[in-house]
Motif scaffolding. Structure first.
Motif, PDB file in Angstrom:
ATOM      1  N   PHE A 110     -10.213  -6.094  -4.494  1.00  0.00           N
ATOM      2  CA  PHE A 110      -9.137  -5.311  -3.881  1.00  0.00           C
ATOM      3  C   PHE A 110      -8.845  -5.806  -2.469  1.00  0.00           C
ATOM      4  N   LEU A 111      -9.888  -5.951  -1.657  1.00  0.00           N
ATOM      5  CA  LEU A 111      -9.678  -6.402  -0.280  1.00  0.00           C
ATOM      6  C   LEU A 111      -9.250  -7.862  -0.233  1.00  0.00           C
ATOM      7  N   ARG A 148       1.991  -1.635   0.351  1.00  0.00           N
ATOM      8  CA  ARG A 148       1.351  -2.904  -0.021  1.00  0.00           C
ATOM      9  C   ARG A 148      -0.110  -2.661  -0.418  1.00  0.00           C
ATOM     10  N   VAL A 149      -0.810  -1.813   0.346  1.00  0.00           N
ATOM     11  CA  VAL A 149      -2.203  -1.488   0.017  1.00  0.00           C
ATOM     12  C   VAL A 149      -2.275  -0.765  -1.327  1.00  0.00           C
ATOM     13  N   GLU A 150      -1.389   0.206  -1.522  1.00  0.00           N
ATOM     14  CA  GLU A 150      -1.394   0.983  -2.767  1.00  0.00           C
ATOM     15  C   GLU A 150      -1.099   0.102  -3.973  1.00  0.00           C
ATOM     16  N   GLN A 151      -0.152  -0.810  -3.830  1.00  0.00           N
ATOM     17  CA  GLN A 151       0.188  -1.699  -4.936  1.00  0.00           C
ATOM     18  C   GLN A 151      -0.984  -2.601  -5.302  1.00  0.00           C
ATOM     19  N   ALA A 152      -1.687  -3.094  -4.278  1.00  0.00           N
ATOM     20  CA  ALA A 152      -2.865  -3.932  -4.541  1.00  0.00           C
ATOM     21  C   ALA A 152      -3.943  -3.125  -5.251  1.00  0.00           C
ATOM     22  N   ALA A 153      -4.141  -1.884  -4.820  1.00  0.00           N
ATOM     23  CA  ALA A 153      -5.154  -1.028  -5.446  1.00  0.00           C
ATOM     24  C   ALA A 153      -4.823  -0.811  -6.914  1.00  0.00           C
ATOM     25  N   ARG A 154      -3.599  -0.445  -7.204  1.00  0.00           N
ATOM     26  CA  ARG A 154      -3.218  -0.169  -8.592  1.00  0.00           C
ATOM     27  C   ARG A 154      -3.339  -1.423  -9.463  1.00  0.00           C
TER      28      ARG A 154
END
Length: 416
Positions: free
Chosen positions: A152-153, A25-31
């Motif tokens: 991002f956050l 979930r974090v990686e998807q938001a970052a991308r």
């Protein structure tokens, strides 16, 4: 092998499905967010030359002197497990011949290694998301990088976050400030902790970041870098604040923010939360205009930040694990091959399918219940002969016989 020998190394742990779902979930938001700011993903090696970090981070820093996993390999090369990503990104940028390619906007996701004391959200092998922007000269770039970090956050929905910014000055104004700070600290050395006394000589600005309460009491009136900036640094810092104001991004100036690495200058920032105790920083970064030149390249302004993936994941709401769409139940050994073929058809159509393996129907339906599937496709000899399957919806028990050519369409239609 004994149970003790099967345990993982202290401070290094496995990412099991529930935790990996949070990481994803974090990686998807970052991308998603970084892509909106025209940043591209890069992938760099875990192993780097030890000298890269000695030159960039500084031999006297805790990372190099105490925490870095460095060794000599069988060929006699001095190598290490990367403790951070910025120096490796600069090396990649230089080796890639990109010094004349204009502004480069990069991000990366991967493991870093530091032999520090394990604590909440801090591990010896940890996952990090990093961002680097090369040939980024002005305060507008700083404000946009901070805006991207904030976006991002915000995308992750993490509550209670505060942006704190500071200026670390530059080669023109920092030496004078360092002299004043060192004099101040030396007068109070007897009341500071052992680590702070070591830092007075090696990196006095790091004393300001000490978390020991007694040290913080002694630092109440310590001189602040923001009060000793040269005109260029003062204008730059003012420009950063104007950019954040224009974007309506809340922040506060925190003169105690410093960076643990020697290569930072001017803008430094942290995003902190009160949800992780005293070690509440979830994202940190700043400007490092001298690092490229220190590593043999041309003078190049740059800025970046990094965030610990595990620490971010700890702040997320529960992320449900993905469950299969369909379980295939085979009724009778004669239809086993047919059932495998139907599972293959559905997978190639994009459905997530688990085959229950044959055996008694009771056992297979228990498997389907345990997998939390919404649909069961049951096939027996009758279905095989007729070229159909029996589709059962587990929530209401309704079932229907469908031609093989229709079952995928029906399932996808009800999953929407």
């Amino acid at each position: 092998m004994s149970e003790k020998k099967l345990q993982s190394i202290r401070g290094i742990h496995d990412g099991l499905p529930a935790e990996v779902a949070r990481w994803q979930r974090v990686e998807q938001a970052a991308r998603r967010v970084f892509g909106c700011y025209a940043f591209s993903e890069v992938r760099m090696p875990v192993l780097e030359p030890t000298e890269l970090f000695v030159r960039s981070i500084g031999e006297a820093t805790d990372i190099v002197s105490k925490e870095m996993y460095a060794f000599t390999d069988q060929g006699g090369d001095q190598i290490c497990l990367r403790p951070e990503g910025t120096a490796g990104a600069v090396r990649a940028w230089l080796q890639g011949g990109l010094t004349r390619s204009g502004t480069q906007r990069w991000y990366y996701i991967g493991p870093m290694f530091r032999r520090e004391r394990p604590q909440k959200g801090r591990l010896r092998q940890f996952q990090q998301i990093g961002v680097e922007m090369f040939s980024a000269a002005g305060p507008i770039e700083d404000a946009e990088v901070l805006a991207m970090a904030h976006a991002f956050l915000s995308e992750l929905g993490i509550p209670g976050l505060n942006i704190e910014i500071n200026s670390l000055g530059c080669g023109a104004c920092r030496p004078g400030y360092r002299e004043k700070l060192t004099s101040y600290l030396q007068q109070r050395a007897g009341k500071l902790c052992e680590t702070c006394n070591e830092r007075i000589v090696r990196n006095p600005m790091r004393v300001l970041d000490c978390k020991v309460q007694s040290c913080q009491q002694e630092l109440t009136d310590a001189p602040e870098m923001v009060a000793h900036l040269c005109d260029g640094c003062d204008d730059h810092f003012t420009g950063v604040q104007k950019g954040l104001d224009a974007l309506a991004i809340p922040y506060r100036v925190n003169p105690r923010i410093v960076r643990g690495l020697d290569y930072y200058n001017r803008t430094a920032f942290e995003i902190v939360t009160d949800k992780l105790g005293s070690q509440g920083t979830v994202l940190a970064g700043g400007r490092y205009d001298g690092l490229v030149q220190e590593l043999g390249g041309p003078a190049t302004p740059a800025i970046g930040f990094a965030a610990g993936l595990e620490r971010l994941a700890m702040l997320l709401d529960d992320v449900p694990l993905a469950t299969p769409d369909v379980a295939v139940v085979v009724l009778g050994e004669e239809a086993l091959g047919y059932s495998l073929a139907q599972a293959d058809v559905m997978r190639k159509a994009g459905l997530s399918v688990v085959h229950c393996g044959g055996g008694s129907a009771k056992r297979q339906f228990k498997v389907a219940d345990r997998e939390l599937v919404r649909f069961v496709v049951a096939v027996g000899e009758d279905e095989m002969q007729a070229g159909v399957v029996t589709l059962k919806e587990m929530q209401n028990g309704q079932q229907q016989r469908l031609p093989v050519s229709e079952v995928v369409t029906v399932i996808k239609g009800q999953l929407l």
